[in-house]
Design a protein around this motif. Structure first.
Motif, PDB file in Angstrom:
ATOM      1  N   ASN A  98      22.384  69.348  28.688  1.00 33.16           N
ATOM      2  CA  ASN A  98      22.815  69.837  27.508  1.00 33.16           C
ATOM      3  C   ASN A  98      23.038  68.660  26.425  1.00 33.16           C
ATOM      4  O   ASN A  98      23.674  68.900  25.353  1.00 33.16           O
ATOM      5  CB  ASN A  98      24.138  70.611  27.455  1.00 33.16           C
ATOM      6  CG  ASN A  98      25.423  69.883  27.899  1.00 33.16           C
ATOM      7  OD1 ASN A  98      25.201  68.839  28.702  1.00 33.16           O
ATOM      8  ND2 ASN A  98      26.390  70.000  27.390  1.00 33.16           N
ATOM      9  N   TYR A  99      22.380  67.603  26.794  1.00 37.10           N
ATOM     10  CA  TYR A  99      22.316  66.396  26.097  1.00 37.10           C
ATOM     11  C   TYR A  99      21.352  66.515  24.845  1.00 37.10           C
ATOM     12  O   TYR A  99      20.370  66.828  24.869  1.00 37.10           O
ATOM     13  CB  TYR A  99      22.264  65.100  26.980  1.00 37.10           C
ATOM     14  CG  TYR A  99      22.247  63.829  26.059  1.00 37.10           C
ATOM     15  CD1 TYR A  99      21.099  63.142  25.987  1.00 37.10           C
ATOM     16  CD2 TYR A  99      23.195  63.283  25.299  1.00 37.10           C
ATOM     17  CE1 TYR A  99      21.011  61.803  25.110  1.00 37.10           C
ATOM     18  CE2 TYR A  99      23.393  62.359  24.624  1.00 37.10           C
ATOM     19  CZ  TYR A  99      22.175  61.272  24.523  1.00 37.10           C
ATOM     20  OH  TYR A  99      22.227  60.283  23.881  1.00 37.10           O
ATOM     21  N   VAL A 100      21.852  66.181  23.482  1.00 39.04           N
ATOM     22  CA  VAL A 100      21.099  66.249  22.391  1.00 39.04           C
ATOM     23  C   VAL A 100      21.025  64.926  21.560  1.00 39.04           C
ATOM     24  O   VAL A 100      22.334  64.380  21.582  1.00 39.04           O
ATOM     25  CB  VAL A 100      21.030  67.210  21.469  1.00 39.04           C
ATOM     26  CG1 VAL A 100      22.554  67.440  21.045  1.00 39.04           C
ATOM     27  CG2 VAL A 100      20.356  67.746  20.460  1.00 39.04           C
ATOM     28  N   THR A 101      20.014  64.306  21.290  1.00 39.18           N
ATOM     29  CA  THR A 101      20.402  63.198  20.246  1.00 39.18           C
ATOM     30  C   THR A 101      19.240  63.101  19.214  1.00 39.18           C
ATOM     31  O   THR A 101      17.990  63.491  19.223  1.00 39.18           O
ATOM     32  CB  THR A 101      20.148  61.704  20.983  1.00 39.18           C
ATOM     33  OG1 THR A 101      20.325  60.799  20.370  1.00 39.18           O
ATOM     34  CG2 THR A 101      18.594  61.970  21.819  1.00 39.18           C
ATOM     35  N   SER A 102      19.613  62.692  18.028  1.00 40.10           N
ATOM     36  CA  SER A 102      18.766  62.724  17.115  1.00 40.10           C
ATOM     37  C   SER A 102      18.346  61.210  16.665  1.00 40.10           C
ATOM     38  O   SER A 102      17.704  60.679  15.928  1.00 40.10           O
ATOM     39  CB  SER A 102      19.450  62.874  15.476  1.00 40.10           C
ATOM     40  OG  SER A 102      20.742  62.247  15.502  1.00 40.10           O
ATOM     41  N   ASN A 148      17.269  56.669  21.767  1.00 43.55           N
ATOM     42  CA  ASN A 148      17.725  57.505  22.884  1.00 43.55           C
ATOM     43  C   ASN A 148      16.830  58.592  23.559  1.00 43.55           C
ATOM     44  O   ASN A 148      17.415  59.367  24.132  1.00 43.55           O
ATOM     45  CB  ASN A 148      19.248  58.127  22.770  1.00 43.55           C
ATOM     46  CG  ASN A 148      20.069  56.874  22.237  1.00 43.55           C
ATOM     47  OD1 ASN A 148      20.095  55.844  22.543  1.00 43.55           O
ATOM     48  ND2 ASN A 148      21.032  57.228  21.458  1.00 43.55           N
ATOM     49  N   TYR A 149      15.792  58.883  23.112  1.00 40.26           N
ATOM     50  CA  TYR A 149      14.834  59.810  23.132  1.00 40.26           C
ATOM     51  C   TYR A 149      14.553  59.562  24.881  1.00 40.26           C
ATOM     52  O   TYR A 149      14.195  60.811  25.340  1.00 40.26           O
ATOM     53  CB  TYR A 149      13.481  59.736  22.573  1.00 40.26           C
ATOM     54  CG  TYR A 149      13.708  60.466  21.038  1.00 40.26           C
ATOM     55  CD1 TYR A 149      12.683  60.494  20.297  1.00 40.26           C
ATOM     56  CD2 TYR A 149      14.834  60.912  20.639  1.00 40.26           C
ATOM     57  CE1 TYR A 149      12.877  60.814  18.903  1.00 40.26           C
ATOM     58  CE2 TYR A 149      15.226  61.164  19.546  1.00 40.26           C
ATOM     59  CZ  TYR A 149      14.333  61.448  18.449  1.00 40.26           C
ATOM     60  OH  TYR A 149      14.011  61.859  17.387  1.00 40.26           O
ATOM     61  N   GLN A 150      14.519  58.569  25.379  1.00 41.49           N
ATOM     62  CA  GLN A 150      14.189  58.347  26.867  1.00 41.49           C
ATOM     63  C   GLN A 150      15.288  57.683  27.553  1.00 41.49           C
ATOM     64  O   GLN A 150      15.239  56.757  28.436  1.00 41.49           O
ATOM     65  CB  GLN A 150      13.081  57.619  27.082  1.00 41.49           C
ATOM     66  CG  GLN A 150      11.508  58.425  26.597  1.00 41.49           C
ATOM     67  CD  GLN A 150      10.331  57.897  26.352  1.00 41.49           C
ATOM     68  OE1 GLN A 150      10.200  56.773  26.554  1.00 41.49           O
ATOM     69  NE2 GLN A 150       9.526  58.489  25.455  1.00 41.49           N
ATOM     70  N   THR A 151      16.592  58.129  27.498  1.00 44.47           N
ATOM     71  CA  THR A 151      17.543  57.622  28.005  1.00 44.47           C
ATOM     72  C   THR A 151      18.059  58.911  29.046  1.00 44.47           C
ATOM     73  O   THR A 151      18.130  58.741  30.294  1.00 44.47           O
ATOM     74  CB  THR A 151      18.836  57.322  27.171  1.00 44.47           C
ATOM     75  OG1 THR A 151      18.841  58.509  26.467  1.00 44.47           O
ATOM     76  CG2 THR A 151      18.309  56.014  26.350  1.00 44.47           C
ATOM     77  N   TYR A 152      18.710  60.000  28.840  1.00 49.46           N
ATOM     78  CA  TYR A 152      18.877  60.865  29.335  1.00 49.46           C
ATOM     79  C   TYR A 152      18.198  62.331  28.994  1.00 49.46           C
ATOM     80  O   TYR A 152      18.673  63.392  28.375  1.00 49.46           O
ATOM     81  CB  TYR A 152      20.310  61.286  29.099  1.00 49.46           C
ATOM     82  CG  TYR A 152      21.295  60.219  29.462  1.00 49.46           C
ATOM     83  CD1 TYR A 152      21.874  59.206  28.373  1.00 49.46           C
ATOM     84  CD2 TYR A 152      21.595  59.727  30.846  1.00 49.46           C
ATOM     85  CE1 TYR A 152      22.685  58.177  28.652  1.00 49.46           C
ATOM     86  CE2 TYR A 152      22.278  58.513  31.094  1.00 49.46           C
ATOM     87  CZ  TYR A 152      22.941  58.041  29.928  1.00 49.46           C
ATOM     88  OH  TYR A 152      23.580  56.773  30.151  1.00 49.46           O
ATOM     89  N   PRO A 153      16.981  62.368  29.366  1.00 46.39           N
ATOM     90  CA  PRO A 153      16.057  63.529  28.970  1.00 46.39           C
ATOM     91  C   PRO A 153      16.516  64.659  29.888  1.00 46.39           C
ATOM     92  O   PRO A 153      16.924  64.679  31.014  1.00 46.39           O
ATOM     93  CB  PRO A 153      14.668  62.947  29.254  1.00 46.39           C
ATOM     94  CG  PRO A 153      14.709  61.973  30.258  1.00 46.39           C
ATOM     95  CD  PRO A 153      16.164  61.149  29.966  1.00 46.39           C
ATOM     96  N   GLY A 154      16.266  65.666  29.480  1.00 51.37           N
ATOM     97  CA  GLY A 154      16.686  67.151  30.251  1.00 51.37           C
ATOM     98  C   GLY A 154      15.256  67.462  30.593  1.00 51.37           C
ATOM     99  O   GLY A 154      14.096  66.858  30.655  1.00 51.37           O
TER     100      GLY A 154
END
Lengths: 283, 357
Positions: free
Chosen positions: B325-329, B333-339
């Motif tokens: 449920n992690y979201v980032t703008s 950080n796009y490739q840190t905690y992908p779902g």
């Protein structure tokens, strides 16, 4: 207007009709949008008209305010990535620390790495992992098979399903033939746990190790350097360096030769396999 | 098969058109600065051997990635589509041999990005030459230019009773009792843009069906009013034309059915969208709002497209979930905690579909 992105997955054989499976499509949500819904359509592909007809549909919906912008960092959540560069190592420990657990099928351990840690068909859960009875069990068959995926920009994702049977925050499991990094610079790594029931990211840790000046090593085998003419003062001779590798090399990697006591022409070089097959290189 | 040898290019005749060979009439047009479904017809003047690629290049317009479909039907060859990052080019490969006289038709969603002309250039040659794209001429080539008209601001949204306000409509194989689709009109052009007797007409693809039991008195409402519509339906081989005017009883109380900045829901039942939207099966809708019911009234036009999707009906043992449920703008950080979107099948019988005839 139609604001759904579409991904079409077409099966190349009919094993889907005889085997349980999972499809994973990694992504990153970049905003808390209203009515986050994800749909699937199930249908058949016409091999003559090259078109699809969809018969069934299903969805997953999560309200916009059930997304979060922070992760709960746990310093005890680690992985022992130690070994020779490019090697496939047995008993690679993943030390999970997850204080927020729902028991039952299925939770997930995610590892987002700057190298291909988990290689499908090679890397497996170790026998000790499979023998675990508490606090989690692993059943790597069908839809609960661990998977390694390539993301983008050199990042890889490993997804390992597990079933918590008790709410013990810390435990260790192991991978066999986990691929060690094989870059000069230590790579970055992110570890996190996804909880059953609501699929929330409940525990995480990150290791930002790049640009640290550290090196994964792996010895070369049978290293021999020789020149056609070894006499001091000779000019216009050529030298050959022969070596074997202990572990796979990075396909896009570089070979650096540090030579002293000689002047070397750097615009011409050749690389061959042991069977004399040439490998295209630039120098 | 002799490989073509030529000192000049084989000229391909290219035509710009609409899906389903719909004619350019009324609101069925190209529109600038918006999305358009286009159909490109390419006549092949000389047989094309196996292994040649087709390149389509737009100028002053661009493709929407992933939307193209070419009408090549073969049990041996399956075309592949390669979209350029800048969205101006599509390379279609693995088409197999193409017989002389064939008309290739390519459907794609296109954005016209100019007030003047846009161009479509088409080329056929060997894969290396098509990919490198630096030649001064190509074995086969053709060009056609086109333009779009301005669209008018009178349309709000399109939705249905299954999916709600989501620009989607339920596709099904049978007419569904109680199911309706809704066209929400919002005339935002001006206070005098419409007057007494204003009405709408829209065009849908010819595959859309209207039940023989369609009754305007019960199957059409304007702003929820029963017996408010006068409906004319004209099915043609290339389009379905539907005209909706206020009934005399409705107009007696509301002479101008589509007033300035008034939200007007036109709701219709007993329409069937029989096929789910794909790259080949597209549902553009072309709308005209007429100022009044006089001869040659002022017309306002625009186009949209809708997605026809099957109703939710999870077969047993299939499920979809989103892990994390992690979201980032923050792009870093796009490739840190992908779902991950996860589709699971635990009931093989549900996956063992019977192929529809």
């Amino acid at each position: 207007m139609c604001w759904f992105d579409r991904i079409v997955v077409t099966f190349s054989d009919t094993s889907y009709a005889s085997t349980a499976f999972q499809l994973l499509i990694p992504d990153m949500q970049t905003g808390q949008h209203d009515d986050n819904s994800f749909w699937y359509h199930l249908g058949v592909y016409n091999t003559i008209s090259k078109d699809y007809s969809f018969l069934y549909a299903g969805k997953y919906f999560r309200d916009w305010n059930y997304w979060g912008t922070s992760v709960s960092t746990q310093t005890s959540f680690t992985a022992d990535i130690v070994g020779k560069a490019g090697s496939y190592k047995l008993n690679t420990a993943i030390n999970v620390y997850n204080p927020s657990i729902n028991t039952g099928v299925s939770s997930f351990i995610f590892l987002c790495t700057q190298w291909s840690l988990f290689e499908n068909g090679v890397t497996t859960l170790s026998p000790a992992t499979l023998a675990l009875t508490t606090p989690a069990t692993f059943t790597p068959t069908g839809e609960n098979t661990p998977l390694g995926l390539y993301l983008a920009n050199g990042m890889y994702l490993t997804v390992i399903p597990l079933t918590y049977v008790s709410s013990t925050a810390a435990f260790t499991f192991w991978l066999d033939r986990a691929h060690m990094p094989y870059t000069y610079d230590l790579p970055d790594m992110y570890l996190y746990a996804i909880r059953k029931n609501d699929w929330y990211l409940t525990s995480a840790n990150s290791f930002i190790m790049s640009s640290g000046g550290s090196l994964y090593e792996s010895p070369l085998q049978s290293l021999v350097a020789s020149c056609q003419d070894n006499a001091v003062g000779v000019v216009n001779t050529y030298c050959t360096i022969v070596f074997g590798t202990s572990h796979p090399l990075l396909a896009t990697g570089n070979i650096r030769l540090s030579l002293s006591g000689m002047t070397v022409a750097t615009e011409t070089c050749f690389l061959y396999h042991s069977n004399s097959t040439a490998i295209a290189v630039t120098c | 098969m002799l490989y073509p040898i030529a000192t000049t290019s084989y000229q391909m005749t290219v035509a710009l058109g609409l899906p389903y060979d719909a004619p350019f009439q009324d609101a069925m047009q190209y529109y600038k600065y918006t999305q358009n479904y286009m159909q490109f017809s390419i006549q092949i003047p000389y047989s094309v051997p196996t292994g040649y690629d087709l390149r389509l290049k737009l100028t002053n317009a661009y493709f929407y990635t992933g939307t193209a479909y070419i009408n090549i039907q073969s049990s041996t060859y399956t075309p592949t589509y390669d979209y350029s990052v800048d969205q101006y080019n599509i390379i279609i490969s693995n088409m197999g041999p193409i017989v002389v006289g064939t008309t290739l038709k390519v459907i794609a969603l296109v954005y016209i990005n100019t007030n003047t002309l846009f161009n479509l250039n088409v080329y056929i040659d060997t894969p290396d030459i098509i990919k490198t794209f630096t030649a001064s001429s190509y074995l086969y080539q053709g060009i056609k230019d086109g333009s779009g008209i301005a669209y008018d601001n009178f349309f709000n949204s399109f939705w249905d009773s299954t999916f709600g306000q989501s620009w989607r409509i339920r596709s099904d194989t049978n007419f569904i009792s109680g199911h309706y689709f809704n066209i929400r009109v919002y005339q935002n052009i001006g206070t005098t843009a419409t007057s007494s007797g204003s009405y709408i007409r829209f065009y849908l693809p010819p595959i859309v069906q209207v039940s023989t039991n369609f009754d305007a008195s019960t199957d059409c409402t304007i702003k929820g009013s029963a017996n408010s519509c006068l409906v004319t339906i004209v099915p043609q081989s290339t389009y379905l034309q539907v005209t909706i005017k206020g009934s005399s009883s409705y107009l007696s109380s509301t002479p101008n059915a589509f007033q300035y900045q008034d939200t007007v829901d036109v709701r219709l039942k007993n329409f069937l969208f029989p096929l789910t939207s794909t790259n080949k099966i597209v549902y553009p809708i072309y709308l005209t709002l007429y100022k009044s019911d006089i001869v040659n009234p002022t017309e306002y036009k625009r186009t949209f497209f809708i997605s026809a999707d099957p109703q939710e009906s999870d077969p047993t043992g299939l499920s979809l979930s989103y892990l994390s449920n992690y979201v980032t703008s923050t792009q870093a950080n796009y490739q840190t905690y992908p779902g991950a979107l996860r589709f699971v099948s635990t009931n093989t019988a549900s996956m063992n579909l019977v192929v529809q005839p």
